[in-house]
Design a protein around this motif. Sequence first.
Motif, PDB file in Angstrom:
ATOM      1  N   LEU A  14     -92.167  69.870  20.885  1.00 19.68           N
ATOM      2  CA  LEU A  14     -92.751  68.608  21.165  1.00 19.68           C
ATOM      3  C   LEU A  14     -91.881  67.665  21.665  1.00 19.68           C
ATOM      4  O   LEU A  14     -92.079  66.847  22.575  1.00 19.68           O
ATOM      5  CB  LEU A  14     -93.702  68.071  19.866  1.00 19.68           C
ATOM      6  N   VAL A  15     -90.744  67.638  21.072  1.00 17.03           N
ATOM      7  CA  VAL A  15     -89.640  66.651  21.481  1.00 17.03           C
ATOM      8  C   VAL A  15     -89.123  66.687  22.931  1.00 17.03           C
ATOM      9  O   VAL A  15     -89.078  65.880  23.793  1.00 17.03           O
ATOM     10  CB  VAL A  15     -88.433  66.616  20.534  1.00 17.03           C
ATOM     11  N   LEU A  16     -89.282  68.261  23.360  1.00 21.43           N
ATOM     12  CA  LEU A  16     -88.709  68.566  24.628  1.00 21.43           C
ATOM     13  C   LEU A  16     -90.048  68.340  25.519  1.00 21.43           C
ATOM     14  O   LEU A  16     -89.491  67.603  26.560  1.00 21.43           O
ATOM     15  CB  LEU A  16     -88.551  70.095  24.761  1.00 21.43           C
ATOM     16  N   SER A  17     -91.254  68.364  25.304  1.00 19.68           N
ATOM     17  CA  SER A  17     -92.235  67.959  26.075  1.00 19.68           C
ATOM     18  C   SER A  17     -92.241  66.417  26.401  1.00 19.68           C
ATOM     19  O   SER A  17     -92.568  66.097  27.380  1.00 19.68           O
ATOM     20  CB  SER A  17     -93.477  68.677  25.346  1.00 19.68           C
ATOM     21  N   PHE A  18     -91.877  65.828  25.207  1.00 24.70           N
ATOM     22  CA  PHE A  18     -92.086  64.410  25.098  1.00 24.70           C
ATOM     23  C   PHE A  18     -91.117  63.683  26.342  1.00 24.70           C
ATOM     24  O   PHE A  18     -91.161  62.861  26.818  1.00 24.70           O
ATOM     25  CB  PHE A  18     -91.832  63.794  23.700  1.00 24.70           C
ATOM     26  N   ILE A  19     -89.743  64.433  25.987  1.00 21.72           N
ATOM     27  CA  ILE A  19     -88.748  63.984  26.644  1.00 21.72           C
ATOM     28  C   ILE A  19     -89.260  64.003  28.319  1.00 21.72           C
ATOM     29  O   ILE A  19     -88.745  63.263  29.316  1.00 21.72           O
ATOM     30  CB  ILE A  19     -87.465  64.370  26.267  1.00 21.72           C
ATOM     31  N   LEU A  20     -89.667  65.377  28.700  1.00 19.70           N
ATOM     32  CA  LEU A  20     -89.702  65.684  30.016  1.00 19.70           C
ATOM     33  C   LEU A  20     -90.857  64.542  30.684  1.00 19.70           C
ATOM     34  O   LEU A  20     -90.869  64.212  31.760  1.00 19.70           O
ATOM     35  CB  LEU A  20     -90.148  67.167  30.073  1.00 19.70           C
ATOM     36  N   PHE A  21     -91.989  64.381  29.731  1.00 18.58           N
ATOM     37  CA  PHE A  21     -92.910  63.360  30.371  1.00 18.58           C
ATOM     38  C   PHE A  21     -92.452  61.933  30.394  1.00 18.58           C
ATOM     39  O   PHE A  21     -92.681  61.574  31.216  1.00 18.58           O
ATOM     40  CB  PHE A  21     -94.003  63.271  28.801  1.00 18.58           C
ATOM     41  N   LEU A  22     -91.317  61.424  29.571  1.00 24.29           N
ATOM     42  CA  LEU A  22     -91.121  60.337  29.786  1.00 24.29           C
ATOM     43  C   LEU A  22     -90.194  60.325  31.117  1.00 24.29           C
ATOM     44  O   LEU A  22     -90.215  59.317  31.937  1.00 24.29           O
ATOM     45  CB  LEU A  22     -90.052  59.942  28.605  1.00 24.29           C
ATOM     46  N   VAL A  23     -89.240  61.354  31.432  1.00 27.69           N
ATOM     47  CA  VAL A  23     -88.642  61.483  32.631  1.00 27.69           C
ATOM     48  C   VAL A  23     -89.577  61.324  33.837  1.00 27.69           C
ATOM     49  O   VAL A  23     -89.586  60.764  34.773  1.00 27.69           O
ATOM     50  CB  VAL A  23     -87.900  62.517  32.693  1.00 27.69           C
ATOM     51  N   GLY A  24     -90.694  62.131  33.550  1.00 25.42           N
ATOM     52  CA  GLY A  24     -91.766  62.071  34.744  1.00 25.42           C
ATOM     53  C   GLY A  24     -92.271  60.740  35.142  1.00 25.42           C
ATOM     54  O   GLY A  24     -92.404  60.425  36.260  1.00 25.42           O
ATOM     55  N   ILE A  25     -92.818  59.995  33.747  1.00 28.99           N
ATOM     56  CA  ILE A  25     -93.094  58.737  33.938  1.00 28.99           C
ATOM     57  C   ILE A  25     -92.267  57.677  34.849  1.00 28.99           C
ATOM     58  O   ILE A  25     -92.601  57.187  35.597  1.00 28.99           O
ATOM     59  CB  ILE A  25     -93.505  58.021  32.664  1.00 28.99           C
ATOM     60  N   VAL A  44     -83.871  69.459  30.881  1.00 26.60           N
ATOM     61  CA  VAL A  44     -83.829  67.917  30.815  1.00 26.60           C
ATOM     62  C   VAL A  44     -83.072  67.203  32.000  1.00 26.60           C
ATOM     63  O   VAL A  44     -83.214  66.385  32.666  1.00 26.60           O
ATOM     64  CB  VAL A  44     -83.690  67.371  29.259  1.00 26.60           C
ATOM     65  N   VAL A  45     -81.654  68.007  31.984  1.00 23.97           N
ATOM     66  CA  VAL A  45     -80.842  67.501  33.113  1.00 23.97           C
ATOM     67  C   VAL A  45     -81.309  67.540  34.268  1.00 23.97           C
ATOM     68  O   VAL A  45     -81.148  66.621  35.125  1.00 23.97           O
ATOM     69  CB  VAL A  45     -79.336  68.152  32.695  1.00 23.97           C
ATOM     70  N   SER A  46     -81.864  68.701  34.637  1.00 25.66           N
ATOM     71  CA  SER A  46     -82.389  68.868  36.175  1.00 25.66           C
ATOM     72  C   SER A  46     -83.476  67.931  36.405  1.00 25.66           C
ATOM     73  O   SER A  46     -83.766  67.303  37.415  1.00 25.66           O
ATOM     74  CB  SER A  46     -82.686  70.538  36.251  1.00 25.66           C
ATOM     75  N   ALA A  47     -84.387  67.602  35.235  1.00 29.56           N
ATOM     76  CA  ALA A  47     -85.538  66.426  35.476  1.00 29.56           C
ATOM     77  C   ALA A  47     -85.010  65.308  35.801  1.00 29.56           C
ATOM     78  O   ALA A  47     -85.408  64.433  36.651  1.00 29.56           O
ATOM     79  CB  ALA A  47     -86.185  66.501  34.220  1.00 29.56           C
ATOM     80  N   VAL A  48     -83.922  64.869  34.947  1.00 25.57           N
ATOM     81  CA  VAL A  48     -83.107  63.573  35.342  1.00 25.57           C
ATOM     82  C   VAL A  48     -82.542  63.605  36.689  1.00 25.57           C
ATOM     83  O   VAL A  48     -82.741  62.614  37.360  1.00 25.57           O
ATOM     84  CB  VAL A  48     -82.319  63.097  34.392  1.00 25.57           C
ATOM     85  N   LEU A  49     -82.156  64.824  37.041  1.00 30.04           N
ATOM     86  CA  LEU A  49     -81.614  64.705  38.519  1.00 30.04           C
ATOM     87  C   LEU A  49     -82.451  64.749  39.434  1.00 30.04           C
ATOM     88  O   LEU A  49     -82.408  64.017  40.632  1.00 30.04           O
ATOM     89  CB  LEU A  49     -80.757  65.976  38.658  1.00 30.04           C
ATOM     90  N   VAL A  50     -83.779  65.265  39.244  1.00 25.99           N
ATOM     91  CA  VAL A  50     -84.758  65.205  40.274  1.00 25.99           C
ATOM     92  C   VAL A  50     -85.179  63.591  40.480  1.00 25.99           C
ATOM     93  O   VAL A  50     -85.355  63.384  41.570  1.00 25.99           O
ATOM     94  CB  VAL A  50     -86.018  65.958  39.652  1.00 25.99           C
ATOM     95  N   ILE A  51     -85.242  62.961  39.650  1.00 23.22           N
ATOM     96  CA  ILE A  51     -85.525  61.438  39.839  1.00 23.22           C
ATOM     97  C   ILE A  51     -84.494  60.655  40.205  1.00 23.22           C
ATOM     98  O   ILE A  51     -84.533  59.198  40.278  1.00 23.22           O
ATOM     99  CB  ILE A  51     -86.443  60.806  38.854  1.00 23.22           C
ATOM    100  N   SER A  52     -83.141  61.225  40.045  1.00 19.57           N
ATOM    101  CA  SER A  52     -82.229  60.236  40.502  1.00 19.57           C
ATOM    102  C   SER A  52     -81.382  60.476  41.604  1.00 19.57           C
ATOM    103  O   SER A  52     -80.753  59.672  42.229  1.00 19.57           O
ATOM    104  CB  SER A  52     -81.288  60.301  39.238  1.00 19.57           C
ATOM    105  N   VAL A  53     -81.364  61.839  42.288  1.00 20.17           N
ATOM    106  CA  VAL A  53     -80.735  61.866  43.569  1.00 20.17           C
ATOM    107  C   VAL A  53     -81.478  61.142  44.802  1.00 20.17           C
ATOM    108  O   VAL A  53     -82.434  60.982  44.591  1.00 20.17           O
ATOM    109  CB  VAL A  53     -80.339  63.426  43.700  1.00 20.17           C
ATOM    110  N   ARG A  54     -80.689  61.061  45.689  1.00 14.49           N
ATOM    111  CA  ARG A  54     -81.068  60.337  46.913  1.00 14.49           C
ATOM    112  C   ARG A  54     -82.075  61.323  47.754  1.00 14.49           C
ATOM    113  O   ARG A  54     -82.882  60.767  48.400  1.00 14.49           O
ATOM    114  CB  ARG A  54     -79.971  59.736  47.850  1.00 14.49           C
TER     115      ARG A  54
END
Lengths: 172, 101
Positions: B9-20, A14-24
């Motif tokens: 499912l919660v992990l998948s849901f959080i990653l989905f929201l980050v992608g959206i 999750v942390v790396s996914a958030v970094l994907v969409i937030s770094v420049r």
Amino acid sequence: MEQFFFYMFAIAAVVSAVLVISVRNPVHSAFYLIVCFLQVAAIYILLRSPFLAAVQLFIYVGAIMVLFLFAVLVLDIGREQFRERFHGQTVPALAAIAGLFVVMGILVVSGKITAPLGPFDEPALMKNTEVIGKSLYTSYIFPFEIVSILLLIALIGAVVLVMSGQGKENKG
Amino acid sequence: MALTLTHYLVLSFILFLVGIAGVLLRRNIIIVLMSLELIFNSVNISLAAFSYFLQNLNGTIFVVFSITIAAAEAAIGLAILVAVYRRRQTAYVDELDEMRG
């Protein structure tokens, strides 16, 4: 123990996914995305599916991310990184994300979407790859062939899309 | 307490929201394509989790097909990106408004 590893991989993903969409810089984004894909491969191992983990490493990390990095490097997009990175629809987009969060959160937390742990089928777990291979070549043979045709079309389509611009530039 | 389907499912849901969020918020089209890959991954996690918890390999096979489709999608998307960048010299989604979308 398994829980500890799950939380470690999940938090890193999750942390790396958030970094994907937030770094420049798009190159940094691509590297954080590689980290996220590696965590997802580890999650597949936790789900007793080593075949999926290997496929994830080969296709996502080995092929797709290299393609992304080549695109970033060839196009030299990083040069314009000092301009605004978010566009003007931030408020409606955040409202949509919050709505989705509430709806899906209620569904997941209320336990509406759940399944019991089924009876362990030891052969399927031990010979995961073998069973998947047999299944792909017997009951899923038709989708398998369709997907191969689709990949061929994508291959030709990508080449044609990139070639046509090149041809016009050379003629003009 | 063991891991349940809800954890995955919660992990998948959080990653989905980050992608959206990435698709909706970022301007750079290459980040939008990367967020699409994140969404693919989150759906694959939930399919694999259902496959494991129901002890049914159909979900795993769907993940294999889904990864194949994702590869085809990335190739076509990047080819379109290269063609558009050559013509318009921009990679920002809000400047690509020729079709008045």
